[in-house]
Design an enzyme around this catalytic site. Structure first.
Site, PDB file in Angstrom:
ATOM      1  N   GLY A  17      55.740  50.660  30.076  1.00 13.22           N
ATOM      2  CA  GLY A  17      56.446  50.188  31.268  1.00 13.22           C
ATOM      3  C   GLY A  17      55.847  50.740  32.550  1.00 13.22           C
ATOM      4  CB  THR A  18      56.069  49.465  36.051  1.00  8.11           C
ATOM      5  OG1 THR A  18      57.488  49.243  35.956  1.00  8.11           O
ATOM      6  CG2 THR A  18      55.370  48.134  35.873  1.00  8.11           C
ATOM      7  NE  ARG A  45      -9.514  15.265  37.714  1.00  2.00           N
ATOM      8  CZ  ARG A  45     -10.266  14.579  38.582  1.00  2.00           C
ATOM      9  NH1 ARG A  45     -11.328  13.896  38.160  1.00  2.00           N
ATOM     10  NH2 ARG A  45      -9.987  14.587  39.866  1.00  2.00           N
ATOM     11  CB  ALA A  48      45.299  48.204  36.859  1.00  2.00           C
ATOM     12  CB  ALA A  49      47.772  50.421  32.006  1.00  2.00           C
ATOM     13  NE  ARG A  85      53.646  37.295  31.508  1.00  2.00           N
ATOM     14  CZ  ARG A  85      54.411  37.789  32.481  1.00  2.00           C
ATOM     15  NH1 ARG A  85      55.245  37.010  33.132  1.00  2.00           N
ATOM     16  NH2 ARG A  85      54.326  39.071  32.811  1.00  2.00           N
ATOM     17  CG  ASN A 107      60.396  44.878  42.924  1.00  2.00           C
ATOM     18  OD1 ASN A 107      59.652  45.239  43.827  1.00  2.00           O
ATOM     19  ND2 ASN A 107      60.390  45.422  41.701  1.00  2.00           N
TER      20      ASN A 107
HETATM   21  C1  UD1 Z   1      57.095  43.827  37.776  1.00  2.00           C
HETATM   22  C2  UD1 Z   1      58.432  44.422  38.194  1.00  2.00           C
HETATM   23  C3  UD1 Z   1      59.300  43.328  38.779  1.00  2.00           C
HETATM   24  C4  UD1 Z   1      58.583  42.673  39.935  1.00  2.00           C
HETATM   25  C5  UD1 Z   1      57.197  42.186  39.523  1.00  2.00           C
HETATM   26  C6  UD1 Z   1      56.419  41.752  40.732  1.00  2.00           C
HETATM   27  C7  UD1 Z   1      58.931  46.268  36.657  1.00  2.00           C
HETATM   28  C8  UD1 Z   1      59.698  46.696  35.476  1.00  2.00           C
HETATM   29  N1  UD1 Z   1      59.082  44.999  37.055  1.00  2.00           N
HETATM   30  O1  UD1 Z   1      57.335  42.890  36.741  1.00  2.00           O
HETATM   31  O2  UD1 Z   1      60.538  43.859  39.231  1.00  2.00           O
HETATM   32  O3  UD1 Z   1      59.352  41.573  40.418  1.00  2.00           O
HETATM   33  O4  UD1 Z   1      56.449  43.222  38.891  1.00  2.00           O
HETATM   34  O5  UD1 Z   1      55.166  41.247  40.390  1.00  2.00           O
HETATM   35  O6  UD1 Z   1      58.223  47.046  37.248  1.00  2.00           O
HETATM   36  N2  UD1 Z   1      51.563  47.932  33.946  1.00  2.00           N
HETATM   37  C9  UD1 Z   1      51.034  49.103  33.476  1.00  2.00           C
HETATM   38  N3  UD1 Z   1      51.585  49.693  32.388  1.00  2.00           N
HETATM   39  C10 UD1 Z   1      52.683  49.205  31.769  1.00  2.00           C
HETATM   40  C11 UD1 Z   1      53.236  48.001  32.255  1.00  2.00           C
HETATM   41  C12 UD1 Z   1      52.661  47.391  33.356  1.00  2.00           C
HETATM   42  O7  UD1 Z   1      50.044  49.598  34.016  1.00  2.00           O
HETATM   43  O8  UD1 Z   1      53.140  49.822  30.802  1.00  2.00           O
HETATM   44  C13 UD1 Z   1      50.941  47.288  35.123  1.00  2.00           C
HETATM   45  C14 UD1 Z   1      50.371  45.924  34.802  1.00  2.00           C
HETATM   46  O9  UD1 Z   1      48.997  46.012  34.462  1.00  2.00           O
HETATM   47  C15 UD1 Z   1      50.555  45.152  36.113  1.00  2.00           C
HETATM   48  C16 UD1 Z   1      51.755  45.847  36.758  1.00  2.00           C
HETATM   49  O10 UD1 Z   1      51.923  47.072  36.107  1.00  2.00           O
HETATM   50  O11 UD1 Z   1      49.436  45.284  36.980  1.00  2.00           O
HETATM   51  C17 UD1 Z   1      53.020  45.010  36.617  1.00  2.00           C
HETATM   52  O12 UD1 Z   1      53.279  44.766  35.251  1.00  2.00           O
HETATM   53  P1  UD1 Z   1      53.845  43.377  34.751  1.00  2.00           P
HETATM   54  O13 UD1 Z   1      54.040  43.469  33.307  1.00  2.00           O
HETATM   55  O14 UD1 Z   1      53.029  42.262  35.277  1.00  2.00           O
HETATM   56  O15 UD1 Z   1      55.287  43.412  35.460  1.00  2.00           O
HETATM   57  P2  UD1 Z   1      56.160  42.167  35.851  1.00  2.00           P
HETATM   58  O16 UD1 Z   1      56.834  41.641  34.649  1.00  2.00           O
HETATM   59  O17 UD1 Z   1      55.402  41.238  36.679  1.00  2.00           O
HETATM   60 CA    CA Z   2      53.190  40.961  37.208  1.00  2.00          CA
END
Ligand code: UD1
Ligand code: CA
Length: 459
Positions: free
Chosen positions: A79-80, A441, A9-10, A15, A171
């Site tokens: 990234g995630t 009054r 959730a970072a 968007r 995914n």
């Molecule tokens: C991600 C997946 C994608 C999947 C989709 C589903 C990756 C690379 N992609 O894409 O395959 O179909 O979710 O919803 O994982 N976040 C962090 N730190 C970061 C980046 C993201 O904590 O550096 C958190 C965001 O707050 C969010 C979640 O990870 O809650 C997903 O990030 P987001 O950027 O929304 O990924 P998607 O592009 O949706």
């Molecule tokens: Ca997302």
């Protein structure tokens, strides 16, 4: 072995075009990530870790006091996979399965998380993930499978070839790993279109280590919708509202034009409640058996006991309405308004921190603040408690069976004892004894023939 859940959730949620961190955007009054937290705990998680970054302080504050919850900060959003790696210090020694979800996917069901843990264990492998088929997979990572149907990998929308973009299996971002996760995670790199560390790259890494990736398919497209934009938030809200309405109708609630009725998850409704169109029920609002709420009434954190009635266009906030009491139309109950059995508040009446005894009535156009009204008393139209002297609030105490004539001002602090009677238009700033009549009054003066003389003079 109980599992842990990591919630990512970072991200800022660019968007959403908002100052508020994405995961704090309210969905039916509750922040997005709050749903993920509740689901994680309901799935039986022993530990829950939330990875925060954008708005970290705000997110932490919102969820202060949850037991077994830890936060880790991802300073830069690389990234995630990088986000997940931040949870390592908290979970390094954790022996059980580790479920990973995304803080922007609030509708995921409890059974989906537990099902994924089972899928991993049954598959005797180190990674399991959810997949889902969507008619419009735009934006999601696409699942790549071999000719035997085994999952080979995931390709992000922005990295995908036109052929890969035609794949409808996506995914949804819900995974389960065994404790080998941390060493595998260290192998993820950022060689891709976004220069980000992609969590789904773990699929390839587990496969290269000779393990299959187990998967379960979800058919409930609603449950895995990610919120990336305002439109998606509205869509998720629509689905959640539909679930709530269906739930309460199954419990015996009557909704007239249900699609116009808004209600939040903590609301509790008894059987035979009737809700007219446009009703808004927020927070911990509780309605007892047979309560009827008229069109366009807005109730927040309000209790109405069995048989109470709220008429249309009434607004109640932290109010309590006992059985047989009725309110509105067009009434306003502010915090700590309390109506005992059979009390009545009519149109254009405002109550704040005021208690009405049994069968007490305030029918029209009145303001009662910091006041107490005994049983069976009647407050006339236009009566005002002047409870504020510019610096402090003062109380007005009205006994039983008191009659306060229309348009009287009760200048607090003041007490009207049982059975007293206040003449209409009085300005009362002294206590009135039991059974007394108070008139405060100017006396009326009639000047005989005055108007006739005036008319005659004018000729
Ligand atoms: C991600 C997946 C994608 C999947 C989709 C589903 C990756 C690379 N992609 O894409 O395959 O179909 O979710 O919803 O994982 N976040 C962090 N730190 C970061 C980046 C993201 O904590 O550096 C958190 C965001 O707050 C969010 C979640 O990870 O809650 C997903 O990030 P987001 O950027 O929304 O990924 P998607 O592009 O949706
Ligand atoms: Ca997302």
């Amino acid at each position: 072995m109980a599992h842990a859940v990591v919630i990512l959730a970072a991200g800022l949620g660019t968007r959403m075009k908002s100052r508020l961190p994405k995961v704090l955007h309210p969905l039916l009054g509750k922040p997005l990530v709050g749903y993920c937290l509740d689901t994680a705990f309901a799935s039986g998680a022993e530990k829950v870790v939330v990875v925060i970054g954008h708005g970290a302080k705000q997110v932490r504050q919102t969820f202060e006091g949850y037991p077994n919850l830890s936060f880790v900060v991802q300073e830069q959003q690389l990234g995630t996979a990088h986000a997940l790696a931040q949870a390592r210090p908290v979970l390094a020694g954790f022996p059980g399965p580790i479920v990973v979800t995304q803080g922007d996917t609030p509708l995921t069901r409890v059974e989906t998380l537990t099902g994924l843990v089972e899928a991993m264990q049954e598959g005797a492998t180190g990674m399991a993930m959810l997949t889902m088929k969507l008619d419009d997979p735009t934006g999601y990572g696409r699942i790549l499978r071999d000719e035997h149907g085994e999952i080979l990998g995931n390709v992000e929308h922005k990295d995908a070839t036109p052929e890969q973009r035609a794949i409808c299996e996506i995914n949804p971002g819900v995974y389960c790993f065994d404790s080998s996760l941390w060493e595998k995670l260290a192998q993820v790199d950022n060689q891709n279109a976004a220069r980000e560390y992609y969590l789904p790259d773990l699929i390839r890494i587990y496969r290269e280590a000779g393990q299959k990736v187990a998967s379960t398919a979800s058919k409930d497209t609603g449950e895995l919708l990610g919120v990336n934009s305002r439109a998606q938030l509205a869509e998720v809200e629509r689905i959640l509202l539909q679930r709530l309405r269906a739930h309460w109708m199954a419990q015996g609630v009557r909704m007239i034009q249900p699609e116009t009725i808004y209600l939040e998850p903590a609301v509790e409704l008894a059987a035979d409640v009737t809700l007219w169109p446009g009703v808004v029920l927020r927070g911990q609002t509780r309605l007892g058996e047979g309560v009827e709420v008229g069109a366009y009434a807005v109730l927040s954190d309000t209790t109405v006991e069995a048989g109470g009635r709220i008429k249309s266009h009434t607004v109640c906030d932290e109010a309590y309405v006992s059985s047989g009491a009725y309110v509105g139309p067009f009434a306003r109950l502010r915090p700590r308004a309390y109506l005992e059995e059979g009390a009545h508040v009519g149109n254009f009446v405002e109550l704040k921190n005021a208690r009405l005894g049994k069968k007490a009535k305030v029918g029209h156009l009145a303001y009662l603040g910091d006041a107490e009204v005994g049983e069976e008393s009647n407050i006339g139209a236009g009566v005002i408690t002047a409870n504020y002297d510019g610096q402090q609030k003062h109380r007005t105490t009205i006994g039983k069976r008191v009659f306060v004539g229309s348009n009287s001002v009760l200048i607090a602090p003041v007490t009207l004892a049982d059975g007293s009677f206040i003449a209409g238009g009085s300005g009362i700033n002294q206590d009135v004894p039991e059974d007394a009549l108070a008139i405060a009054r100017e006396r009326q003066r009639n000047i005989e023939g005055y108007m006739k003389r005036k008319r005659d003079d004018g000729r």
